[in-house]
Design an enzyme around this catalytic site. Structure first.
Site, PDB file in Angstrom:
ATOM      1  N   GLY A 132      -3.558  -5.260  -4.840  1.00 26.02           N
ATOM      2  CA  GLY A 132      -3.411  -4.789  -3.461  1.00 26.02           C
ATOM      3  C   GLY A 132      -4.708  -4.232  -2.900  1.00 26.02           C
ATOM      4  N   ARG A 159       2.822  -8.924   4.119  1.00 27.05           N
ATOM      5  CA  ARG A 159       3.939  -9.441   3.311  1.00 27.05           C
ATOM      6  C   ARG A 159       5.046 -10.038   4.184  1.00 27.05           C
ATOM      7  NH1 ARG A 159       3.925  -4.703  -1.302  1.00 27.05           N
ATOM      8  NH2 ARG A 159       2.623  -5.860  -2.758  1.00 27.05           N
ATOM      9  N   GLY A 192       0.604  -6.649  -9.820  1.00 30.77           N
ATOM     10  CA  GLY A 192       1.231  -6.300 -11.100  1.00 30.77           C
ATOM     11  C   GLY A 192       1.825  -7.517 -11.787  1.00 30.77           C
ATOM     12  N   LYS A 202      -8.145   2.321 -13.541  1.00 32.80           N
ATOM     13  CA  LYS A 202      -7.722   2.651 -14.913  1.00 32.80           C
ATOM     14  C   LYS A 202      -7.905   1.517 -15.915  1.00 32.80           C
ATOM     15  CE  LYS A 202      -3.927   5.391 -15.438  1.00 32.80           C
ATOM     16  NZ  LYS A 202      -2.456   5.554 -15.276  1.00 32.80           N
TER      17      LYS A 202
HETATM   18  P1  ADP Z   1      -6.042  -3.294  -7.350  1.00 34.61           P
HETATM   19  O1  ADP Z   1      -5.025  -2.650  -6.421  1.00 34.61           O
HETATM   20  O2  ADP Z   1      -6.893  -4.298  -6.640  1.00 34.61           O
HETATM   21  O3  ADP Z   1      -5.402  -3.830  -8.600  1.00 34.61           O
HETATM   22  P2  ADP Z   1      -6.685  -0.761  -8.598  1.00 34.61           P
HETATM   23  O4  ADP Z   1      -5.458  -0.182  -7.996  1.00 34.61           O
HETATM   24  O5  ADP Z   1      -6.746  -0.943 -10.048  1.00 34.61           O
HETATM   25  O6  ADP Z   1      -7.050  -2.143  -7.841  1.00 34.61           O
HETATM   26  O7  ADP Z   1      -7.938   0.181  -8.225  1.00 34.61           O
HETATM   27  C1  ADP Z   1      -8.312   0.415  -6.902  1.00 34.61           C
HETATM   28  C2  ADP Z   1      -8.940   1.782  -6.737  1.00 34.61           C
HETATM   29  O8  ADP Z   1      -9.970   2.000  -7.669  1.00 34.61           O
HETATM   30  C3  ADP Z   1      -9.563   1.927  -5.365  1.00 34.61           C
HETATM   31  O9  ADP Z   1      -8.818   2.877  -4.611  1.00 34.61           O
HETATM   32  C4  ADP Z   1     -10.979   2.418  -5.651  1.00 34.61           C
HETATM   33  O10 ADP Z   1     -11.390   3.474  -4.791  1.00 34.61           O
HETATM   34  C5  ADP Z   1     -10.873   2.910  -7.076  1.00 34.61           C
HETATM   35  N1  ADP Z   1     -12.183   2.899  -7.740  1.00 34.61           N
HETATM   36  C6  ADP Z   1     -13.013   1.864  -7.934  1.00 34.61           C
HETATM   37  N2  ADP Z   1     -14.140   2.261  -8.542  1.00 34.61           N
HETATM   38  C7  ADP Z   1     -14.036   3.591  -8.748  1.00 34.61           C
HETATM   39  C8  ADP Z   1     -14.881   4.585  -9.321  1.00 34.61           C
HETATM   40  N3  ADP Z   1     -16.077   4.270  -9.814  1.00 34.61           N
HETATM   41  N4  ADP Z   1     -14.426   5.856  -9.363  1.00 34.61           N
HETATM   42  C9  ADP Z   1     -13.213   6.171  -8.869  1.00 34.61           C
HETATM   43  N5  ADP Z   1     -12.369   5.285  -8.316  1.00 34.61           N
HETATM   44  C10 ADP Z   1     -12.770   4.013  -8.244  1.00 34.61           C
HETATM   45 MG    MG Z   2      -3.992  -0.716  -6.553  1.00 37.73          MG
END
Ligand code: ADP
Ligand code: MG
Length: 405
Positions: free
Chosen positions: A360, A39, A384, A207
């Site tokens: 992220g 960043r 976000g 989520k």
């Molecule tokens: P981003 O930051 O790219 O928006 P998120 O924060 O929504 O992504 O999700 C990232 C997390 O989701 C990672 O730490 C990853 O380990 C977790 N994750 C992905 N698939 C699974 C799974 N099947 N079970 C538990 N955690 C998961």
């Molecule tokens: Mg994340």
């Protein structure tokens, strides 16, 4: 959406003027050391152009979540040091946000000087819900740049926040989108209007509830909506298969059923899953078919068959938006799904597709695979904020920059 940009400000002339810049310098720190300066590096171009044009630049930014009071562990000192190195100029750090030290240093600036204010969230008014409180802080920021000052909004990661240094200050000064914000806005516009088909969206991560509104908003516009990661299990459960101890949002099962009914023709779920006996890098694994489900263990990645199918649709896409890893990529055993999807998007990009990575953890995954940022059309700096934009929400920090026409 029409906004004035840094180019417009530079054309007006900034030599000798005070320019307040809201940057996103919220980098991860471990034991006072910056572990990923992404960043900071991304913020440099806007700052450098202003400095080269002779502006007196005052930067405001936040770090972490201090509780509205000074917290030495969240001082911007390490960031000032790194920014100095990157800019090749001394970046002074004020000892306070808008207090006597900041004011004295601001008055002492000469053309081409740069001052970083202390962590803006040390001041409780930054995030206050009370408009009058935020306006007071914004007014104090304006005093630092003086009457002929200007505001440059360059922290895309915070434009969805109605905060003093993002929103209120833009109402008080002539305001412009910095390069980072202008680029993100162009990219978001490009993936929401007149998108080149086929358009594929890949959603994953932990989520469902975080991304439901995005599914709702994008499903009618896309040709393919690939769902993987932890959020896939609520959908799989909604189809009637058991998912063992996988991530599950019970309260979302009905919503997922409804989404599958309405958008079943565009939603692609994994048809096989890598199941682990525990959440650990050395877990024992097996492959389960989604149609059968599984009663023991937890799904930590999409299966090899799904990687192949997902990769095939992605490779032929002309527009791709990806947010959220396909599995627990932090553990090598469960990284194959995310790596396969990332590589397919890279291949599509090489074939001329326009590809955007948001989030992220998704960006961290891409880098952990050794893929270059340039292999994608754009890697967003604000997960976000881009999701909220795609949901169709108004982002206060962008709306306030809007000009008529
Ligand atoms: P981003 O930051 O790219 O928006 P998120 O924060 O929504 O992504 O999700 C990232 C997390 O989701 C990672 O730490 C990853 O380990 C977790 N994750 C992905 N698939 C699974 C799974 N099947 N079970 C538990 N955690 C998961
Ligand atoms: Mg994340």
């Amino acid at each position: 959406m029409a906004v004035r940009t840094l180019k417009d400000l530079l054309a007006e002339g900034v030599s000798g003027r005070g320019v307040l810049v809201r940057s996103d310098l919220n980098v991860p720190l471990e034991g006072g050391e910056i572990t990923d300066a992404g960043r900071i590096l991304a913020s440099v171009p806007t700052l450098r152009q202003l400095l080269d044009a002779g502006a007196k630049v005052i930067v405001t930014a936040h770090l972490g979540r201090p509780k509205g009071e000074p917290d030495a562990a969240l001082s911007l000192a390490p960031i000032a040091a790194r920014l100095s190195t990157e800019l090749g100029r001394n970046v002074q750090l004020a000892g306070d946000v808008v207090g006597s030290d900041a004011l004295a240093r601001a008055e002492g600036l000469t053309d081409g000087d740069i001052l970083l204010l202390e962590n803006i969230r040390f001041d409780p008014r930054e995030t206050s819900k009370d408009d009058a409180e935020r306006t007071k802080l914004a007014t104090a920021l304006v005093e630092l740049v003086g009457d002929d000052g200007a505001f440059v909004s360059d922290g895309f990661g915070v434009v969805h926040r109605k905060q003093a240094s993002v929103y209120d200050v833009a109402k008080l000064l002539p305001s412009y989108a910095g390069d980072l914000v202008a680029t993100e806005l162009d990219v978001l516009t490009r993936i929401t209007t007149d998108t080149e088909q086929p358009y594929a969206v890949v959603l994953g991560g932990s989520k469902v509830s975080d991304k439901l509104a995005v599914i709702e908003a994008l499903a009618p516009k896309v040709d393919t909506l690939v769902i993987g990661g932890g959020m896939a299990f609520t959908f799989i459960k909604a189809q009637g298969s058991p998912v063992g101890d996988s991530l599950l949002q019970e309260d979302m099962i009905d919503t997922c059923k409804d989404l599958l009914e309405r958008f079943g023709d565009v939603i692609h779920l994994p048809h096989d899953i890598v199941v682990a006996d525990k959440f650990a890098p050395d877990a024992a694994t097996s492959i389960a078919m989604t149609s059968d489900g599984f009663t023991e263990g937890m799904g930590l990645d999409i299966g090899p068959g799904s990687v192949e199918r997902f990769a095939a649709v992605l490779r032929s896409a002309k527009t791709v938006f990806w947010n959220g890893p396909m599995g627990v990529f932090e553990f090598e055993k469960f990284a194959a799904g995310t790596r396969g999807v990332a590589e397919a998007i890279v291949a599509a990009t090489a074939d001329g597709a326009f590809s955007v990575v948001g989030g992220g953890d998704s960006a961290a995954a891409v880098r952990s695979f050794g893929l270059s940022d340039d292999a994608f059309s754009h890697i967003s700096t604000g997960g976000g904020a881009s999701l909220e934009y795609l949901e169709g929400k108004e982002l206060p920090g962008l709306a306030v920059l809007e000009t008529e026409g």
